[in-house]
Design a protein around this motif. Sequence first.
Motif, PDB file in Angstrom:
ATOM      1  N   TYR A 272      48.782  34.741  42.212  1.00  0.00           N
ATOM      2  CA  TYR A 272      49.363  36.070  42.054  1.00  0.00           C
ATOM      3  C   TYR A 272      48.472  37.071  41.320  1.00  0.00           C
ATOM      4  O   TYR A 272      48.865  38.219  41.158  1.00  0.00           O
ATOM      5  N   LYS A 273      47.290  36.635  40.882  1.00  0.00           N
ATOM      6  CA  LYS A 273      46.408  37.558  40.156  1.00  0.00           C
ATOM      7  C   LYS A 273      45.998  38.705  41.068  1.00  0.00           C
ATOM      8  O   LYS A 273      45.534  38.490  42.197  1.00  0.00           O
ATOM      9  N   SER A 274      46.175  39.956  40.597  1.00  0.00           N
ATOM     10  CA  SER A 274      45.845  41.122  41.430  1.00  0.00           C
ATOM     11  C   SER A 274      44.407  41.569  41.265  1.00  0.00           C
ATOM     12  O   SER A 274      43.809  42.112  42.176  1.00  0.00           O
ATOM     13  N   GLY A 275      43.833  41.313  40.099  1.00  0.00           N
ATOM     14  CA  GLY A 275      42.469  41.772  39.849  1.00  0.00           C
ATOM     15  C   GLY A 275      42.398  43.137  39.208  1.00  0.00           C
ATOM     16  O   GLY A 275      41.318  43.625  38.899  1.00  0.00           O
ATOM     17  N   PHE A 276      43.559  43.800  39.037  1.00  0.00           N
ATOM     18  CA  PHE A 276      43.564  45.106  38.386  1.00  0.00           C
ATOM     19  C   PHE A 276      43.513  44.958  36.881  1.00  0.00           C
ATOM     20  O   PHE A 276      43.912  43.934  36.334  1.00  0.00           O
ATOM     21  N   GLU A 277      43.031  46.001  36.224  1.00  0.00           N
ATOM     22  CA  GLU A 277      43.036  46.062  34.763  1.00  0.00           C
ATOM     23  C   GLU A 277      44.356  46.669  34.297  1.00  0.00           C
ATOM     24  O   GLU A 277      44.937  47.512  34.994  1.00  0.00           O
ATOM     25  N   PRO A 278      44.881  46.249  33.156  1.00  0.00           N
ATOM     26  CA  PRO A 278      46.085  46.903  32.620  1.00  0.00           C
ATOM     27  C   PRO A 278      45.810  48.368  32.330  1.00  0.00           C
ATOM     28  O   PRO A 278      44.654  48.757  32.095  1.00  0.00           O
ATOM     29  N   PRO A 279      46.839  49.200  32.367  1.00  0.00           N
ATOM     30  CA  PRO A 279      46.613  50.630  32.100  1.00  0.00           C
ATOM     31  C   PRO A 279      46.155  50.865  30.672  1.00  0.00           C
ATOM     32  O   PRO A 279      46.511  50.124  29.759  1.00  0.00           O
ATOM     33  N   GLY A 414      30.972  41.381  54.752  1.00  0.00           N
ATOM     34  CA  GLY A 414      30.862  42.783  54.324  1.00  0.00           C
ATOM     35  C   GLY A 414      32.086  43.202  53.537  1.00  0.00           C
ATOM     36  O   GLY A 414      31.977  43.836  52.485  1.00  0.00           O
ATOM     37  N   TRP A 415      33.265  42.831  54.049  1.00  0.00           N
ATOM     38  CA  TRP A 415      34.498  43.170  53.313  1.00  0.00           C
ATOM     39  C   TRP A 415      34.542  42.448  51.974  1.00  0.00           C
ATOM     40  O   TRP A 415      34.989  43.001  50.977  1.00  0.00           O
ATOM     41  N   LEU A 416      34.058  41.204  51.952  1.00  0.00           N
ATOM     42  CA  LEU A 416      34.071  40.447  50.704  1.00  0.00           C
ATOM     43  C   LEU A 416      33.148  41.091  49.680  1.00  0.00           C
ATOM     44  O   LEU A 416      33.479  41.207  48.498  1.00  0.00           O
ATOM     45  N   ALA A 417      31.966  41.512  50.122  1.00  0.00           N
ATOM     46  CA  ALA A 417      31.035  42.174  49.202  1.00  0.00           C
ATOM     47  C   ALA A 417      31.645  43.465  48.662  1.00  0.00           C
ATOM     48  O   ALA A 417      31.512  43.795  47.486  1.00  0.00           O
ATOM     49  N   GLU A 418      32.356  44.191  49.545  1.00  0.00           N
ATOM     50  CA  GLU A 418      33.004  45.430  49.105  1.00  0.00           C
ATOM     51  C   GLU A 418      34.036  45.152  48.020  1.00  0.00           C
ATOM     52  O   GLU A 418      34.094  45.852  47.001  1.00  0.00           O
ATOM     53  N   VAL A 419      34.816  44.083  48.219  1.00  0.00           N
ATOM     54  CA  VAL A 419      35.842  43.745  47.225  1.00  0.00           C
ATOM     55  C   VAL A 419      35.203  43.325  45.910  1.00  0.00           C
ATOM     56  O   VAL A 419      35.631  43.742  44.831  1.00  0.00           O
ATOM     57  N   GLU A 420      34.186  42.460  45.988  1.00  0.00           N
ATOM     58  CA  GLU A 420      33.551  41.968  44.767  1.00  0.00           C
ATOM     59  C   GLU A 420      32.871  43.079  43.996  1.00  0.00           C
ATOM     60  O   GLU A 420      32.814  43.048  42.760  1.00  0.00           O
ATOM     61  N   GLU A 421      32.336  44.095  44.693  1.00  0.00           N
ATOM     62  CA  GLU A 421      31.724  45.226  43.994  1.00  0.00           C
ATOM     63  C   GLU A 421      32.769  46.056  43.258  1.00  0.00           C
ATOM     64  O   GLU A 421      32.537  46.554  42.166  1.00  0.00           O
ATOM     65  N   ARG A 422      33.943  46.143  43.876  1.00  0.00           N
ATOM     66  CA  ARG A 422      34.976  47.002  43.286  1.00  0.00           C
ATOM     67  C   ARG A 422      35.799  46.305  42.217  1.00  0.00           C
ATOM     68  O   ARG A 422      36.502  46.953  41.456  1.00  0.00           O
ATOM     69  N   MET A 423      35.737  44.972  42.186  1.00  0.00           N
ATOM     70  CA  MET A 423      36.539  44.257  41.180  1.00  0.00           C
ATOM     71  C   MET A 423      35.924  44.406  39.796  1.00  0.00           C
ATOM     72  O   MET A 423      34.717  44.231  39.629  1.00  0.00           O
ATOM     73  N   PRO A 424      36.748  44.705  38.781  1.00  0.00           N
ATOM     74  CA  PRO A 424      36.207  44.822  37.411  1.00  0.00           C
ATOM     75  C   PRO A 424      35.812  43.451  36.877  1.00  0.00           C
ATOM     76  O   PRO A 424      36.461  42.449  37.122  1.00  0.00           O
ATOM     77  N   SER A 425      34.697  43.423  36.183  1.00  0.00           N
ATOM     78  CA  SER A 425      34.253  42.160  35.593  1.00  0.00           C
ATOM     79  C   SER A 425      35.129  41.818  34.407  1.00  0.00           C
ATOM     80  O   SER A 425      35.745  42.672  33.794  1.00  0.00           O
ATOM     81  N   LYS A 426      35.152  40.508  34.069  1.00  0.00           N
ATOM     82  CA  LYS A 426      36.015  40.065  32.969  1.00  0.00           C
ATOM     83  C   LYS A 426      35.544  40.597  31.622  1.00  0.00           C
ATOM     84  O   LYS A 426      36.320  40.753  30.703  1.00  0.00           O
ATOM     85  N   SER A 427      34.265  40.872  31.517  1.00  0.00           N
ATOM     86  CA  SER A 427      33.744  41.328  30.220  1.00  0.00           C
ATOM     87  C   SER A 427      33.945  42.814  30.019  1.00  0.00           C
ATOM     88  O   SER A 427      33.762  43.327  28.926  1.00  0.00           O
TER      89      SER A 427
END
Length: 571
Positions: A272-279, A414-427
Motif C-alpha cells: 500500500y505504500k504510495s511513495g508520496f511525502e507527507p504534506p 521507459g515508464w519505470l525510469a520516469e517513475v524512479e526519477e520522480r520518486m522522492p529519495s528516502k534521505s
Amino acid sequence: MSWGTELWDQFDNLEKHTQWGIEFVEKYTKFVKERSEIEINYAKQIRNLSKKYQPKKNSREEEESKYTFCRAFVTTLNELNDYAGQHEVIAENLTSQIITELMRYLQELKSERKSHFHDGRKAQQHIESSWKQLESSKRKFERDCKEADRAQQYFEKMDADINVTKADVEKARQQAQVRHQMASDSKGDYSSYLQKFNQEQNEHYYTIIPNIFQKLQDMEERRIERIGVCMKTFADVDRQVLPIVGKCLDGMTKGAESIDPKTDSQQVVESYKSGFEPPGDVEFEDYGQAMKRTASETSLSNTREAKEKPTGKSKGKLWPFIKNKNKLSLKLGSGPEDFSHLPPEQRRKKLQGKIDEINKDIQKEMDQRDALTKMKDVYIKNPQMGDPASVDPRLTEIGQNIEKLQFEVQKFEGWLAEVEERMPSKSDTHRRSGIYETQNSTTVSNNCAQDRESPDGSYTEEQNSETQVKANTTPNPNPNPTPAPPTSTTPEFDDEFDDEETLPTIGTCKALYPFEGHNEGTIALAEGELLYVIEEDKGDGWTRVRRNEDEEGYVPTSYVEVFLETNAKDS
C-alpha cells in the motif's frame, strides 16, 4: 480338555454354540464395515472442508497469498487434504484386509460346520439303528425262551397223563425240543448283536464322536484365532497411517511456525505504500498586509484550487483516517497500460513485475529459437532427416515475437525510469515539487493526470501533487486562465474533514437497462429510472450519478442515456 471326551453327550449344545460363533463373526464383519463407511464419510467431509476454504482464483486471493499467515492456512488446508487421504486408506485396508477376508472365511466356516454335524448325525443314526437291532433280537430271544418253557411244561404234563397216547406225548416232546432249539438260536443272535452293538457303541463314543467333536473344537479355535487376528489388524490399520498422519500434523505445525508478523507488516507497507511525502507545514498567510498573497506549496487553498481545475476531480487527503465514501476501493475496470492510475511506489512495482514477466517470455522465445537453429543445422548436415527450409517460417515468427517483446520491455523500462526519477529519495526530507516539474514536461503531467481519472479505485494524490508542483514553479501564483472564486478567510479545515464536497449536478440520465451494482462504489439501476449526473464519463466507461443526498455512485455509461445541461456542455 477335549470336547470329545468332556462333552460326549452335549451334541445339541455344541451345535448351538458353534452357530452362535458364526453369528458373532457376522456381527464383527458388520461392525468393521460400518467403521469403514464412517472413515469414508469422514474423509469426504474433511476433503470438502479443505476444498471449501481453498483460495479461489481471483486477484483478491492472490493478494492475500503474499502474507505468511495466509500461506500457513493454505498449508494447513493441503495437509488436511492429505490427512483425509489417510482415512481413505484406513477404509480401503479395513475392506481388503478384514471385511473381504471374513466374508470368504464365513462361507468356509459354515460349510465346515455343516459337514461335521452331518457326520455326527450320521453316526448318531447308525448307533441308534444298532440299538434297535439289539432290542429286536433281545425281544425275540425273550419270546423264544417263553415259548420253549411253555412247550416243556406242556410236554411234562402230557408225559405225566396216563390217559394220553404215546403218540401225543412224542409229539409234545418234539415240539418242546423245537422250541428249545429256537430259543437257543435266538440266544445266539442276541449274543451276537449284543457284542456287535457294544463294539459299535464303544467305537461311537470313544472314536467317532470324539473325532467329530475334535474337528468342531479345532474349527471353533481357528474361528476365535481368526477373530483375534482381525482385531489386531483393525488396530494395525490405524497404526500404519500414524506416521503419515504425524507428517501431516508436522506440516501444519511447520506452517504455523512459519508465520512472521514482521514480514506481514512489511508486506502491508509494500502493498500500500504510495511513495508520496507527507504534506509540509502550512505557511502563515498574513491577511493584515495589503499585498498579493503567494500560494504556498502546501496550503489548503491551493489544494482547493487544484481540485477545482478542469483537469482534476478530487483532492489529496491530508488526514488519512477520515473515511471518503466517494472513492472506490475495488477496481471496476482495467487501468492504463502504464499503470499511471497507481501511486508512484505501486506503479514502480507493477512496472518492474511486467518487465520481469516480459523478460521471461523473451527467454522462452530465445530458447525455442536456439532449439530450432540446432534442428536446422542437423537438417543441413543430414538432408534425409528433414528439410531445412521448413524451419525458416517458425524462426521468422519467433524473431518477430522477440522484437515485439523487446519493444514492450523498452516501453515499460521507459515508464519505470520516469517513475524512479520522480520518486522522492528516502534521505530527502523536503518536498521536491520543483524537481518534479523540471524532470517532467507539462504535457506529460497533464496526460498522466488525465489517465489517472477513472472510477476504478484509482489513486488521485499523484495528480494533485503535480498540480501543486505547477503552482509552486510557475511565476504566476494563479496559473488558471479563469480566476478561482474567492475563498473564505476561515481556514478550510472543515472541508478536509468532510469526506468530499458535494459535487454539483451537471445533467440528468435515464437508465436504458437494469444494473445490479454489486461492486463497492457502484449504484444499482432500474430500467427507466431517472438520476442526476454529477460527473461525466472520463473515457473509462463509467458515469458518476446521484439518486439522493446519501446515495451516489458510478454506473456504466452504456447503460444510461445522458442529458447534460447547456452550461455544463459549454464548460
